[in-house]
Scaffold this motif. Structure first.
Motif, mmCIF file in Angstrom:
data_model
loop_
_atom_site.group_PDB
_atom_site.id
_atom_site.type_symbol
_atom_site.label_atom_id
_atom_site.label_comp_id
_atom_site.label_asym_id
_atom_site.label_seq_id
_atom_site.Cartn_x
_atom_site.Cartn_y
_atom_site.Cartn_z
ATOM 1 N N GLY A 138 -25.980 2.913 -56.356
ATOM 2 C CA GLY A 138 -25.565 2.562 -57.709
ATOM 3 C C GLY A 138 -26.647 2.823 -58.734
ATOM 4 N N ASN A 139 -26.339 3.646 -59.726
ATOM 5 C CA ASN A 139 -27.298 3.959 -60.786
ATOM 6 C C ASN A 139 -27.356 2.895 -61.870
ATOM 7 O OD1 ASN A 139 -26.681 6.832 -59.665
ATOM 8 N ND2 ASN A 139 -28.479 7.096 -60.966
ATOM 9 N N THR A 140 -26.328 2.045 -61.940
ATOM 10 C CA THR A 140 -26.300 1.021 -62.983
ATOM 11 C C THR A 140 -26.249 -0.369 -62.357
ATOM 12 O OG1 THR A 140 -23.899 0.744 -63.228
ATOM 13 C CG2 THR A 140 -24.898 2.652 -64.308
ATOM 14 N N TYR B 246 -18.357 -2.962 -58.207
ATOM 15 C CA TYR B 246 -17.406 -2.001 -57.646
ATOM 16 C C TYR B 246 -17.572 -1.890 -56.137
ATOM 17 C CZ TYR B 246 -15.359 2.404 -56.214
ATOM 18 O OH TYR B 246 -14.638 3.350 -55.538
ATOM 19 N N PHE B 247 -18.813 -1.819 -55.657
ATOM 20 C CA PHE B 247 -19.058 -1.689 -54.220
ATOM 21 C C PHE B 247 -18.464 -2.872 -53.451
ATOM 22 C CE2 PHE B 247 -23.134 0.907 -55.166
ATOM 23 C CZ PHE B 247 -22.395 2.076 -55.221
ATOM 24 N N ILE B 248 -18.696 -4.076 -53.950
ATOM 25 C CA ILE B 248 -18.181 -5.272 -53.270
ATOM 26 C C ILE B 248 -16.660 -5.311 -53.332
ATOM 27 C CG2 ILE B 248 -18.091 -7.794 -53.375
ATOM 28 C CD1 ILE B 248 -21.030 -7.727 -54.265
ATOM 29 N N GLU B 249 -16.113 -4.970 -54.497
ATOM 30 C CA GLU B 249 -14.658 -4.945 -54.640
ATOM 31 C C GLU B 249 -14.038 -3.927 -53.687
ATOM 32 O OE1 GLU B 249 -11.232 -4.375 -58.126
ATOM 33 O OE2 GLU B 249 -13.302 -3.740 -58.488
ATOM 34 N N GLU B 250 -14.659 -2.762 -53.576
ATOM 35 C CA GLU B 250 -14.133 -1.732 -52.682
ATOM 36 C C GLU B 250 -14.190 -2.182 -51.230
ATOM 37 O OE1 GLU B 250 -14.564 3.058 -51.986
ATOM 38 O OE2 GLU B 250 -16.392 1.907 -52.340
ATOM 39 N N TYR C 127 -32.176 2.920 -58.340
ATOM 40 C CA TYR C 127 -30.923 2.359 -57.840
ATOM 41 C C TYR C 127 -30.939 0.832 -57.790
ATOM 42 C CZ TYR C 127 -30.810 7.231 -56.423
ATOM 43 O OH TYR C 127 -30.887 8.598 -56.421
ATOM 44 N N TYR C 128 -29.760 0.256 -58.035
ATOM 45 C CA TYR C 128 -29.610 -1.192 -58.105
ATOM 46 C C TYR C 128 -28.821 -1.771 -56.933
ATOM 47 C CZ TYR C 128 -31.200 -0.610 -62.916
ATOM 48 O OH TYR C 128 -31.935 -0.301 -64.035
ATOM 49 N N SER C 129 -28.093 -0.937 -56.227
ATOM 50 C CA SER C 129 -27.278 -1.403 -55.105
ATOM 51 C C SER C 129 -26.834 -0.184 -54.304
ATOM 52 C CB SER C 129 -26.053 -2.191 -55.600
ATOM 53 O OG SER C 129 -25.275 -1.398 -56.487
ATOM 54 N N GLY C 130 -26.158 -0.434 -53.191
ATOM 55 C CA GLY C 130 -25.685 0.688 -52.384
ATOM 56 C C GLY C 130 -24.658 0.250 -51.364
ATOM 57 N N ILE C 131 -23.897 1.214 -50.879
ATOM 58 C CA ILE C 131 -22.917 0.953 -49.833
ATOM 59 C C ILE C 131 -22.971 2.110 -48.837
ATOM 60 C CG2 ILE C 131 -21.044 1.979 -51.201
ATOM 61 C CD1 ILE C 131 -19.136 -0.028 -49.901
ATOM 62 N N LEU C 132 -23.165 1.774 -47.573
ATOM 63 C CA LEU C 132 -23.313 2.777 -46.522
ATOM 64 C C LEU C 132 -21.972 3.022 -45.846
ATOM 65 C CD1 LEU C 132 -25.197 4.542 -44.697
ATOM 66 C CD2 LEU C 132 -25.386 2.526 -43.202
ATOM 67 N N SER D 257 -23.956 7.265 -58.099
ATOM 68 C CA SER D 257 -22.681 6.790 -58.645
ATOM 69 C C SER D 257 -22.301 7.421 -59.980
ATOM 70 C CB SER D 257 -22.737 5.266 -58.823
ATOM 71 O OG SER D 257 -23.761 4.910 -59.752
ATOM 72 N N ARG D 258 -23.091 8.361 -60.468
ATOM 73 C CA ARG D 258 -22.784 8.961 -61.762
ATOM 74 C C ARG D 258 -21.641 9.967 -61.654
ATOM 75 N NH1 ARG D 258 -28.518 11.143 -63.552
ATOM 76 N NH2 ARG D 258 -28.465 11.793 -61.371
#
Length: 440
Positions: free
Chosen positions: A139-141, A147-151, A181-186, A293-294
């Motif tokens: 996540g760039n923002t 969004y990652f958690i919701e997904e 980056y502020y977060s991520g999803i693998l 994420s951009r």
């Protein structure tokens, strides 16, 4: 119905500067067209869609021929970022809103099967293509974590799918050592690999299955002749019962106005000198592929010899930038400033095709004697191979899954070939501005 190709799309950049060309053993193929002939199936394009179609049609009593204007894998199949991702280019929220849940679930399952199809082919034909597991979406923002958690929650609840892993602000920096980056999803079911080695390996499998591949054989005209199709090369005519057009961003005018449903764009990648496994795993702990994420994404990964392969910036003109190395390096240094002390040894570009809704375009013409597939929109490593499988099912009358894609209503870019580049250019400028504002 007659389609005439006004010009052959020629590669603008220098192929010798591709790391993939450097790393892959040259394909041994001596086939040359010396006379006109007939073939049950004729495929135009020796990229992953064409080669996959041929392999999935093999051993069904059909003569199969592949025509390639350049060399096997000379297009996007042998030039891309090597990220073998699950799903479609658009997320399930988009697909559910557009098609409803059941059809969205169909596309999700196709996306999973696409990756399995590639890995199964790699195992079946023992292709050494540096297959590695995992793609991290970063996540760039500061807002991306929502969004990652919701997904993740949505996929668990609606699809019974739980093979994602979330990383918050603190933990993502342990996975990808960048301050951006502020977060991520693998995505644990995704992979990355050397795409040219994959393409060559599948092409070798074609040759072993008595499928003829003719390189340097551009098609100039396709002609509907009642019960068959005539394919005109420079000097010969191939007569075929079925024709598969698998040219993607290199289609040009071969299928007339069909090209106005997508935009060909050029994308660029650089490869550094090898930096060693220790440093590589300090930068990307799990040696996974990474995508940000951009809208105008960065994507990167380490090669089999631990070079950082970094790509992302794109241009919408038909010409390639003259200095792709510095064009991409500026973005790489923002992610990993420490890479400035390492030499960039390779830089190259390639052309991909993007549809307006970012979904692949599969269809047919000439009373279904001609079948085509293109516009994977940057998500083609898995879907191009899967498209070949769907095409084979359609030709062999094994399923209607091809038609599920054919039924997608794609939007034609207004103004035809004259205006599609200016229109898309305006959109690119807009989304670049959005990416910039989201970082503020």
């Amino acid at each position: 119905m007659i389609f005439t190709k006004k010009r052959t799309y020629k590669q603008h950049d220098n192929e010798k500067d591709s790391f993939y060309k450097f790393s892959a053993k040259k394909l041994s193929n001596q086939n040359k067209i010396t006379d006109s002939f007939s073939s049950d199936i004729c495929i135009i394009g020796a990229g992953l869609t064409g080669i996959s179609s041929a392999l999935h049609l093999a051993n069904n009593g059909l003569t199969i021929t592949i025509l390639e204007a350049n060399k096997v894998g000379a297009g996007a199949s042998g030039r891309n970022g090597g990220q073998l991702g699950i799903g479609m280019r658009k997320d399930q929220f988009f697909l559910e809103n557009k098609f409803g849940f059941e059809r969205a679930k169909f596309f999700w399952n196709i996306g999973l099967e696409a990756v399995r199809t590639v890995t199964n082919l790699v195992n079946k034909y023992e292709i050494d293509c540096a297959l590695r597991k995992g793609i991290m979406h970063v996540g760039n923002t500061k807002r991306d974590y929502k969004y990652f958690i919701e997904e993740m929650n949505h996929m668990q609840k609606k699809y019974d799918y739980s093979n994602y892993e979330y990383f918050d602000y603190k933990n993502i920096k342990n996975e990808v050592a960048s301050e951006r980056y502020y977060s991520g999803i693998l995505s644990k079911d995704s992979y990355h690999l050397n795409p040219l080695k994959l393409t060559y390996g599948l092409a070798e499998a074609c040759l072993k299955n008595n499928i003829k591949i003719f390189e340097n054989s551009p098609v100039n005209k396709i002609e509907d002749k009642n019960s068959e199709v005539h394919i005109h090369t420079n000097k010969q005519i191939i007569k075929s019962k079925k024709i598969i057009v698998a040219c993607n961003g290199y289609l040009d005018d071969l299928l007339g106005s069909t090209r106005n449903y997508f935009m060909p764009i050029n994308n660029y990648i650089i490869a550094t000198e090898p930096i060693g496994e220790t440093l590589a795993k300090k930068l990307i702990k799990r040696n996974c592929g990474v995508i940000d994420s951009r809208f105008m994404i960065d994507y990167y990964r380490f090669s089999e010899d631990y070079r950082l392969l970094f790509g992302g910036p794109e241009t919408i003109t038909s010409k390639f930038v003259k200095d792709a190395k510095n064009f991409v390096a500026k973005r790489m240094y923002k992610v990993f400033p420490e890479m400035q002390k390492y030499k960039i040894e390779f830089s190259w570009g390639g052309t991909l095709a993007i549809s307006i809704n970012r979904l692949p375009i599969l269809g047919y013409l000439m009373n279904q004697k001609l079948i085509y597939s293109h516009a994977y929109s940057g998500h083609g490593l898995a879907m191009s191979v899967m498209a070949g499988k769907l095409i084979s099912e359609k030709i062999l009358d094994k399923s209607n899954r091809f038609d599920m894609f054919n039924q997608i209503k794609h939007i034609k870019i207004p103004g035809g070939n004259i205006l599609r580049r200016p229109i898309y250019s305006s959109a690119i400028i807009y989304y670049r501005a959005i990416d910039f504002l989201n970082r503020l």
